[in-house]
Design a protein around this motif. Structure first.
Motif, PDB file in Angstrom:
ATOM      1  N   GLY A   1      -2.937 -41.503 -13.398  1.00  0.00           N
ATOM      2  CA  GLY A   1      -2.216 -41.659 -12.145  1.00  0.00           C
ATOM      3  C   GLY A   1      -2.990 -42.472 -11.127  1.00  0.00           C
TER       4      GLY A   1
ATOM      5  N   GLY B   1      -1.781 -46.105  -9.812  1.00  0.00           N
ATOM      6  CA  GLY B   1      -1.580 -46.258  -8.378  1.00  0.00           C
ATOM      7  C   GLY B   1      -2.449 -47.346  -7.798  1.00  0.00           C
TER       8      GLY B   1
ATOM      9  N   GLY C   1      -1.057 -50.705  -8.714  1.00  0.00           N
ATOM     10  CA  GLY C   1       0.261 -50.955  -8.132  1.00  0.00           C
ATOM     11  C   GLY C   1       1.328 -51.201  -9.164  1.00  0.00           C
ATOM     12  N   ARG C   2       1.011 -50.922 -10.411  1.00  0.00           N
ATOM     13  CA  ARG C   2       1.995 -51.084 -11.480  1.00  0.00           C
ATOM     14  C   ARG C   2       2.143 -49.767 -12.239  1.00  0.00           C
TER      15      ARG C   2
ATOM     16  N   GLY D   1       4.844 -47.643 -12.048  1.00  0.00           N
ATOM     17  CA  GLY D   1       5.650 -46.586 -11.457  1.00  0.00           C
ATOM     18  C   GLY D   1       6.682 -46.053 -12.434  1.00  0.00           C
TER      19      GLY D   1
ATOM     20  N   VAL E   1       5.049 -43.619 -14.838  1.00  0.00           N
ATOM     21  CA  VAL E   1       4.848 -42.292 -14.252  1.00  0.00           C
ATOM     22  C   VAL E   1       6.134 -41.479 -14.322  1.00  0.00           C
ATOM     23  N   VAL E   2       7.234 -42.120 -13.939  1.00  0.00           N
ATOM     24  CA  VAL E   2       8.529 -41.428 -13.983  1.00  0.00           C
ATOM     25  C   VAL E   2       8.878 -41.047 -15.417  1.00  0.00           C
TER      26      VAL E   2
ATOM     27  N   ALA F   1       2.285 -37.387 -11.019  1.00  0.00           N
ATOM     28  CA  ALA F   1       3.121 -37.948  -9.948  1.00  0.00           C
ATOM     29  C   ALA F   1       2.396 -37.930  -8.609  1.00  0.00           C
TER      30      ALA F   1
ATOM     31  N   TYR G   1      -0.488 -40.608  -8.510  1.00  0.00           N
ATOM     32  CA  TYR G   1       0.071 -41.952  -8.315  1.00  0.00           C
ATOM     33  C   TYR G   1       0.565 -42.138  -6.879  1.00  0.00           C
ATOM     34  N   THR G   2       1.314 -41.160  -6.380  1.00  0.00           N
ATOM     35  CA  THR G   2       1.873 -41.257  -5.028  1.00  0.00           C
ATOM     36  C   THR G   2       0.772 -41.292  -3.982  1.00  0.00           C
TER      37      THR G   2
ATOM     38  N   ARG H   1      -0.660 -44.792  -3.814  1.00  0.00           N
ATOM     39  CA  ARG H   1       0.313 -45.761  -3.299  1.00  0.00           C
ATOM     40  C   ARG H   1       0.604 -45.562  -1.817  1.00  0.00           C
ATOM     41  N   GLN H   2       0.331 -44.359  -1.282  1.00  0.00           N
ATOM     42  CA  GLN H   2       0.596 -44.085   0.128  1.00  0.00           C
ATOM     43  C   GLN H   2      -0.505 -44.611   1.053  1.00  0.00           C
TER      44      GLN H   2
END
Length: 244
Positions: free
Chosen positions: A49, A53, A56-57, A59, A62-63, A107, A110-111, A114-115
């Motif tokens: 994760g 993150g 930046g690739r 996503g 992850v889902v 999740a 990764y989030t 990215r935040q």
């Protein structure tokens, strides 16, 4: 006596707590299985994760991983894994529960990365930080609250689900429930209810403990921001319900 009265009597019997295979022994087993499963989930989910993150690739990856692992019933894994070289006991239980722990850990990792504010990244790069230094010194510290939130969710889910370990002789508090079913509802109903209450109480205590840890590791400005985001989400949900 009805099952509730039987459960009270069972829980108040000191021998049910201190005897070999009693509550204290099963509690230690339950915590050991849960801790090992969450740790294994962290070893798999967090590096993946954080890396996805940071780049930046991924996503969609992850889902996909989260959805696939959530779609696999834990009881199915507990049924299949003992038939492999792992055999019965704790190893298949730990692996099955680790799979169950991966989605929230992955999740949130990764989030969290990215935040991070893009301007913060640009400033760090302008100071000469390499990609690895940017991840370790900037992105990872800012993502700690998200990692704590994912860890909290995974820990609670695993502790609650670890009761299924009794199906494959994996130990834990679920053994108390299984033993109660073996006695029959009329005799073991109180023991079944007591075992269920112990699992629920343990999950609640884990939730409260890690909620406190999450609050401690979240800086105050981020707490306010997350509360505002949560309030806006609640308002949107209420408006959608009202409109429907």
């Amino acid at each position: 006596m009805n099952p509730i009265e039987q459960a009270v009597v069972w829980l108040n019997d000191p021998l049910n707590w201190t005897n070999p295979g009693g509550v204290l022994d099963r509690l230690v087993e339950h915590l050991g299985i849960s801790g090992a499963a969450v740790a294994l989930g962290c070893l798999v989910a967090w590096p993946l994760g954080l890396w996805l993150g940071h780049t930046g690739r991924g996503g969609g990856v992850v889902v996909l991983v989260s959805n696939v692992t959530l779609a696999i019933p834990t009881i199915a894994l507990l049924t299949i894994l003992p038939l492999t070289a792992l055999g019965f006991g704790k190893p298949p239980v730990i692996i099955a529960l680790a799979v169950f722990a991966v989605p929230p850990l992955l999740a949130n990792a990764y989030t969290g990365i990215r935040q991070v504010d893009p301007e913060v990244r640009d400033a760090a790069r302008g100071m000469g930080l390499s990609g690895g230094q940017l991840l370790r010194r900037v992105e990872l510290p800012l993502a700690v609250p998200y990692l704590a939130a994912g860890f909290r969710t995974a820990a609670v889910q695993v502790v609650a689900t670890a009761a299924l370990a009794s199906f494959v002789n994996g130990g834990g508090l679920g053994q108390i429930i299984s033993a109660g079913f073996g006695l029959g509802i009329s005799i073991g109903g109180g023991q079944i209810l007591a075992g269920g209450l112990l699992v629920a109480l343990l999950a609640l205590l884990v939730e409260l403990a890690f909620a406190l840890v999450e609050r401690v590791v979240t800086p105050r400005p981020l707490r306010r921001n997350r509360r505002r985001v949560a309030r806006r989400a609640d308002q949107r949900a209420a408006a959608a319900i009202t409109g429907s």
